[in-house]
Design an enzyme around this catalytic site. Structure first.
Site, mmCIF file in Angstrom:
data_model
loop_
_atom_site.group_PDB
_atom_site.id
_atom_site.type_symbol
_atom_site.label_atom_id
_atom_site.label_comp_id
_atom_site.label_asym_id
_atom_site.label_seq_id
_atom_site.Cartn_x
_atom_site.Cartn_y
_atom_site.Cartn_z
ATOM 1 N N TYR A 1 43.373 36.739 35.303
ATOM 2 C CA TYR A 1 43.751 37.598 36.430
ATOM 3 C C TYR A 1 42.669 37.673 37.504
ATOM 4 O O TYR A 1 42.785 38.439 38.458
ATOM 5 C CB TYR A 1 44.174 39.000 35.966
ATOM 6 C CG TYR A 1 43.103 39.746 35.222
ATOM 7 C CD1 TYR A 1 43.005 39.651 33.838
ATOM 8 C CD2 TYR A 1 42.173 40.533 35.903
ATOM 9 C CE1 TYR A 1 42.011 40.316 33.149
ATOM 10 C CE2 TYR A 1 41.178 41.200 35.219
ATOM 11 C CZ TYR A 1 41.101 41.084 33.846
ATOM 12 O OH TYR A 1 40.105 41.740 33.169
ATOM 13 N N THR B 1 35.623 45.667 21.698
ATOM 14 C CA THR B 1 35.719 44.335 22.292
ATOM 15 C C THR B 1 34.632 43.415 21.723
ATOM 16 O O THR B 1 33.923 43.790 20.771
ATOM 17 C CB THR B 1 35.767 44.422 23.837
ATOM 18 O OG1 THR B 1 36.071 43.126 24.342
ATOM 19 C CG2 THR B 1 34.474 44.930 24.454
ATOM 20 N N ASP C 1 46.793 43.532 21.938
ATOM 21 C CA ASP C 1 46.856 42.476 22.955
ATOM 22 C C ASP C 1 48.243 41.830 23.027
ATOM 23 O O ASP C 1 48.744 41.524 24.108
ATOM 24 C CB ASP C 1 45.797 41.397 22.683
ATOM 25 C CG ASP C 1 44.393 41.906 22.981
ATOM 26 O OD1 ASP C 1 44.241 42.779 23.860
ATOM 27 O OD2 ASP C 1 43.437 41.434 22.330
ATOM 28 N N LYS D 1 35.402 42.649 17.394
ATOM 29 C CA LYS D 1 36.841 42.743 17.075
ATOM 30 C C LYS D 1 37.171 42.406 15.623
ATOM 31 O O LYS D 1 38.116 42.948 15.064
ATOM 32 C CB LYS D 1 37.642 41.825 18.006
ATOM 33 C CG LYS D 1 37.777 42.353 19.414
ATOM 34 C CD LYS D 1 38.642 41.429 20.239
ATOM 35 C CE LYS D 1 39.157 42.118 21.481
ATOM 36 N NZ LYS D 1 40.244 41.373 22.123
ATOM 37 N N ILE E 1 47.159 34.338 31.510
ATOM 38 C CA ILE E 1 46.396 35.523 31.107
ATOM 39 C C ILE E 1 45.204 35.746 32.037
ATOM 40 O O ILE E 1 44.609 36.815 32.037
ATOM 41 C CB ILE E 1 45.904 35.457 29.645
ATOM 42 C CG1 ILE E 1 44.909 34.333 29.444
ATOM 43 C CG2 ILE E 1 47.061 35.366 28.681
ATOM 44 C CD1 ILE E 1 43.990 34.605 28.266
#
Ligand code: ATR
Length: 290
Positions: free
Chosen positions: A235, A72, A112, A76, A233
């Site tokens: 949440y 992450t 993703d 990336k 996207i």
């Protein structure tokens, strides 16, 4: 440590998530749940890796018994220089979030886009059947790229991208056109976002607006067809102001938590050899740790 214990430990598959910082990652909760649920021996750990140590970390994976892991922010893009095989979508998006050993080589891909598409497939089967319709994508940050790539893969004919900073949207579309996959892309003005909803079959928020600590997304949904699917996207919270408003006027909505869960599936399968299920129990577990 006895020899037999040592031998057992040596063969247990080990996976990781690396980032800098990494404390916030929900990935250990997801993968540890799947290991248990599938009765598998193995482990998944969070490791903080400073950018200057990334190459050394990747170089020591085999010796340390790792079968692969997640990558992450901020690694990336940089990870691509240190792996043996970069898969198509990772090449296209110049980023990877999953690495695994296969045939002695370290592979990298991004999952993703898969996570985004699978979340919609699970909650609204056949959502892409009207993919000759129009999609409106809000936001041109890092999160938007795999989503747009996924929509192109599913054959959307018109994808309008709007971003507060228009140049960022233009540069993203230019990159996609250079790759030969951007012909369906149109860049709109951020201030016209509400009018651009007319005739949309899909509305996606990929910006951080609506997230806890960020301003809400300011968008009038009056022009949006009632048949359009709306997804976010974000949440945290699970029901953003966008999803609440869309639901109140009768649109079908899909929240962003499933994207996080589904993007983890291919990695788990590569490392541990079992395709895990995205269940309601997992959703509840991750929510309880948010
Ligand atoms: P990342 O690249 O990790 O996705 P980011 O660069 O912060 O993160 O991008 C977040 C997205 O939310 C961008 O599209 C950003 O718009 P800009 O490119 O104009 O910065 C969008 N965003 C964040 N705050 C916003 C705000 N207050 N109004 C409109 N858009 C916003």
């Amino acid at each position: 440590m006895s020899q037999s214990t040592h031998a057992n430990t040596a063969v247990l598959p080990k996976a990781f998530v690396i980032g800098w910082p990494i404390a916030h990652s929900k990935s250990p909760t997801i993968h540890t749940h799947w290991l248990k649920q599938n009765g598998l021996s193995g482990s998944y750990e969070k490791i903080a890796v400073e950018p200057c140590n990334l190459e050394r970390f990747v170089g020591s994976l085999k010796d340390n018994g790792f079968v692969g892991g997640n990558v992450t922010i901020p690694h990336k893009e940089a990870i691509l220089s240190f792996v043996d095989v970069v898969h198509t979508n990772a090449k296209r998006l110049r980023a990877a979030n999953t690495v695994w050993f296969e045939g002695g080589k370290l592979h990298a891909d991004t999952t993703d886009g898969y996570g985004f598409l699978s979340n919609l497939d699970q909650h609204q089967p056949n959502w892409d059947q009207s993919s000759d319709g129009k999609a409106l994508v809000l936001g041109a940050g890092g999160a938007s790229r795999p989503i747009i790539n996924g929509l192109i893969e599913r054959g959307f004919k018109t994808i309008t991208l709007v971003n507060r900073t228009k140049e960022r949207a233009e540069s993203l579309v230019e990159t996609l056109r250079e790759l030969g996959i951007g012909s369906s892309m149109v860049v709109g003005d951020w201030q016209d976002r509400s009018e651009l909803l007319a005739e949309c079959s899909l509305l996606v928020n990929t910006s951080s607006l609506g997230m806890v600590g960020q301003p809400p997304l300011d968008l009038s949904l009056d022009a949006l067809p009632s048949s359009a699917l709306v997804t976010d996207i974000v949440y945290t919270p699970l029901e953003t102001n966008l999803l609440r408003d869309a639901k109140a006027r009768g649109n079908v909505t899909v929240d962003g938590l499933g994207m996080l869960l589904h993007q983890a599936v291919p990695g788990f399968e590569h490392w541990f050899g079992v395709r895990p299920a995205v269940t309601d129990a997992l959703r509840q577990l991750v929510l309880s740790t948010t």
